[in-house]
Design an enzyme around this catalytic site. Structure first.
Site, short mmCIF file in Angstrom:
data_model
loop_
_atom_site.label_atom_id
_atom_site.label_comp_id
_atom_site.label_asym_id
_atom_site.label_seq_id
_atom_site.Cartn_x
_atom_site.Cartn_y
_atom_site.Cartn_z
CB CYS A 2 -14.24 4.74 -40.65
SG CYS A 2 -13.13 4.91 -39.45
CB THR A 377 7.18 -2.80 -48.32
OG1 THR A 377 6.62 -4.31 -48.82
CG2 THR A 377 6.29 -1.51 -49.05
CB SER A 378 8.93 1.00 -44.92
OG SER A 378 7.63 1.21 -44.45
CD GLN A 423 -0.40 0.51 -43.17
OE1 GLN A 423 -1.95 1.38 -43.62
NE2 GLN A 423 -0.07 -0.90 -42.42
CB SER A 424 0.76 -0.85 -38.66
OG SER A 424 3.15 -0.57 -37.97
CB THR A 427 7.25 -1.10 -37.38
OG1 THR A 427 6.61 -1.40 -38.58
CG2 THR A 427 8.34 -2.78 -37.98
#
Length: 682
Positions: A2, A377-378, A423-424, A427
């Site tokens: 933000c 990547t995770s 990350q999100s 997934t």
């Protein structure tokens, strides 16, 4: 992330059109942070200071769409001039609630817009606050955590004990109820021409501009003598009387302008004179005077906030100083790593507390096995920390690719603890694996960078990595923050193991020095660019290592694949003789990660095999490693840290290399073909 921007003109006549233009330009300077909607709050049509109402304009989509919407507001006369005015503006990156007009900021306290607020951060206890406020009759219209703040300040105002309560006192009482990270700027019809801003864990700075002399270069920090424990308590004490010695203002009550922003890039075109707020500072502007106060005093507090001069040029600030989000995120890692640890690792007492796991810690300690599941990547973050987790928890640790885990119908039991890294937080394969494990009674733990995501909602407990929104498709700072989050979990689990105390202290010391060591690695950027100039025409690349650095090879090779479209392969050096050695010749670029750790001697064996086949190895090694450099075609020397954290330092040169290779090959670094940031389908 933000973006916050607010502008106050005191005794500086501005038309509504000029105010709009200033706010929109501020938001445009913050666009690189990423966002899905934008909004502004300005004074309504009546230009009499004491009789204003607040007008909100919000729009889903780009700042350009908001700009167009502003000029469609028939009820507002753009030519009306304000001698004193405070306007706030915001770009929102959705965390709570879908991107739409209702969820956009500014958020309001009620339909009369008595209080409006803009917010960067996440309030972790907003559900409890919302439940309390709903029980008091306050109605909510959005899904956001920020609306809770607007309603809470209205509640405090409605229940004030005196009519002359100040705006800053209201905000002070509100933030004592908030948990999480925030930067906030408030505007109210009850306090026309006044502004209050505060921060905790999210950046906020104030720019000041005046053609007249300012009253001070050092703003003293003021304190109250009491602390309010909840919104019903009453504080009888007052701040020291505000005067020229305690406030920043233009001498002689002359014209002055204040700019509030989450990033200096939004301010620099107006002024290079700024004040950086510290955590829990409350900055208030009334009658053109800026004061700063805090609720609690601690021995380490700086007694004042200095006006600083930004060393920045306007042309530098598109996407910050960076050409791509990925580059920016690589260079943010000293801060993102620090943010992941902040409030969790106590370096004085050598203790670690992950608040999201503390209620389940006894159950986790009783488990028989840890299963760590992720994609891309995770998954590599899980591979990177498997060895140290096994060492610190003394439990078997399985690391699984989510899709393969599901394909095998892997046995899962009630005494397993399953970690899901994303990350999100959305997934698809990882989410399906989570549901698979829940159905079998395992305790589930989410490690995500997105509050309110499916994984964070559906797991029993979790860790928010606090890396900040990651916009580039190729993950960089999320990887290092996931890495550290898992290491912190291992440290928390081993706190009562006497035999592991020396090792724990060594790792905690390593964590403390990481941000500075990362900065040292980032200083090698020019050298890595020169290396990329030699490699960018190649079609293939091998990355080799073993032990703690095997995951570095996997992650580095993935980065190169993702954004350069070169074939690259991460190889376990111990497997070299079992096939990959056939690829080595004088044409094949080979990157080897060789660090001073327990695998050093074995990596030397692999190095000898590569050079014996006329390979020309590019070696990532420790600064004092003269042995490896003898056989290297080129070396990149890295600072040394504790073995289990070395992978954080050794992956950064590979991130930088992939970035430079992609740029040299002419590709869009942030948006590689065929790939999405959040993979929400199988």
């Amino acid at each position: 992330m933000c973006g916050i921007f607010a502008y106050m003109n005191y005794r500086v006549p501005k038309t509504r059109k000029e105010i709009f233009e200033t706010l929109i330009r501020g938001l445009q300077r913050l666009e690189y942070r990423g966002y899905d909607s934008a909004g502004v709050a300005i004074d309504g049509n009546n230009h009499e200071v004491k009789e204003r109402h607040i007008h909100l304009v919000k729009k889903k989509g780009k700042v350009k769409a908001l700009d167009e919407e502003l000029y469609k507001q028939d009820s507002m006369d753009l030519k009306v001039e304000f001698e004193t005015h405070f306007g706030i503006a915001h770009t929102r990156w959705a965390t709570h609630g879908v991107p739409n007009v209702v969820n956009s900021h500014p958020q309001r306290s009620d339909k009369d817009n008595e209080f409006v607020v803009i917010h960067n951060g996440i309030i972790t206890n907003y559900k409890d606050l919302r439940k309390f406020l709903e029980s008091k009759g306050y109605e909510f219209e959005s899904e956001t955590d920020t609306e809770t703040i607007a309603k809470l300040i209205k509640y405090v105002f409605d229940n004030r004990e005196t009519e002359d309560i100040t705006f800053s006192t209201l905000v002070e009482r509100v933030i004592q109820q908030l948990e999480g990270a925030f930067a906030l700027v408030f505007k109210s019809i009850h306090y026309p021409g006044e502004a209050v801003a505060t921060r905790r864990g999210s950046p906020l700075l104030i720019g000041v501009r005046s053609k007249y002399k300012l009253s001070t270069e050092q703003i003293p920090v003021l304190y109250r003598t009491c602390t309010i424990e909840n919104v019903k308590n009453i504080c009888k004490t007052r701040l020291k009387r505000l005067d020229s010695s305690t406030c920043l203002h233009a001498v002689g009550d002359k014209a002055v302008e204040f700019f509030f922003a989450s990033d200096a890039s939004a301010i620099i075109e107006h002024t290079n004179r700024v004040i950086f707020l510290e955590d829990d500072d409350i900055a208030a502007v009334a009658d053109g005077k800026l004061s700063i106060h805090r609720v609690k005093r601690s021995a380490s507090d700086d007694p004042s906030r200095a006006i600083q001069t930004l060393q920045m040029e306007l042309q530098q600030i598109m996407k910050g100083n960076f050409s791509a989000f990925m580059q920016k995120e690589i260079f943010e890692q000293p801060e993102s790593v620090f943010n992941t640890m902040r409030g969790r690792v106590n370096f004085e007492t050598n203790t670690v507390l992950l608040g999201g796991l503390k209620d389940h810690l006894k159950e986790i300690r009783r488990c028989r096995r840890l299963i760590v599941i992720g994609c891309g990547t995770s998954y590599h973050a899980a591979v990177a920390t498997r060895q140290v987790l096994e060492e610190l928890t003394e439990l078997p640790v399985m690391v699984e690719l989510a899709s393969d885990f599901l394909d095998r119908n892997t046995p899962v039991f009630r005494d397993d603890v399953c970690f899901f890294i994303s990350q999100s937080g959305e997934t698809a394969d990882t989410l399906l694996a989570l549901r698979y494990c829940k159905d079998r009674g395992a305790l589930t733990v989410g490690i995500t960078n997105t509050v309110g995501s499916s994984i964070s909602r559906e797991t029993d407990c979790g860790v928010h990595i606090n890396a900040g929104p990651e916009i580039g498709v190729a993950s960089t700072k999320a990887y290092t923050s996931q890495f550290i989050s898992l290491v912190m979990f291992g440290l928390m689990m081993s706190e009562d193991r006497i035999s592991l105390q020396t090792r724990r202290q060594e790792i905690i010391r390593g964590l403390r020095s990481l941000p500075e060591l990362i900065k040292e690695v980032l200083s090698l950027d020019e050298k890595i660019h020169d290396l990329a100039l030699e490699l960018y025409t190649q079609r293939s690349l091998l990355v080799m290592g073993r032990g703690y650095n095997y995951a570095t090879c996997l992650e580095g090779a993935l980065k190169i694949k993702e954004i350069t479209y070169m074939h690259s392969e991460g190889i376990l050096a111990g497997e070299l003789k079992h096939g990959p050695l056939a690829l080595v010749d004088k044409q094949m670029p080979v990157i080897m990660v060789i660090m001073k750790d327990p695998c050093f001697a074995k990596c030397q064996n692999a190095l000898q095999q590569v050079t014996a086949r006329q390979g020309r190895p590019i070696i990532l090694c420790s600064k004092d490693d003269t042995e490896s450099s003898k056989f290297a075609y080129k070396t990149i020397e890295l600072p040394h840290t504790v073995d289990c954290l070395q992978g954080i330092l050794s992956v950064i040169p590979l991130q930088l290399l992939s970035f430079h290779l992609a740029v040299l090959r002419g590709y869009d670094v942030d948006f590689p073909r065929n790939l999405a940031k959040s993979v929400t389908v199988e």
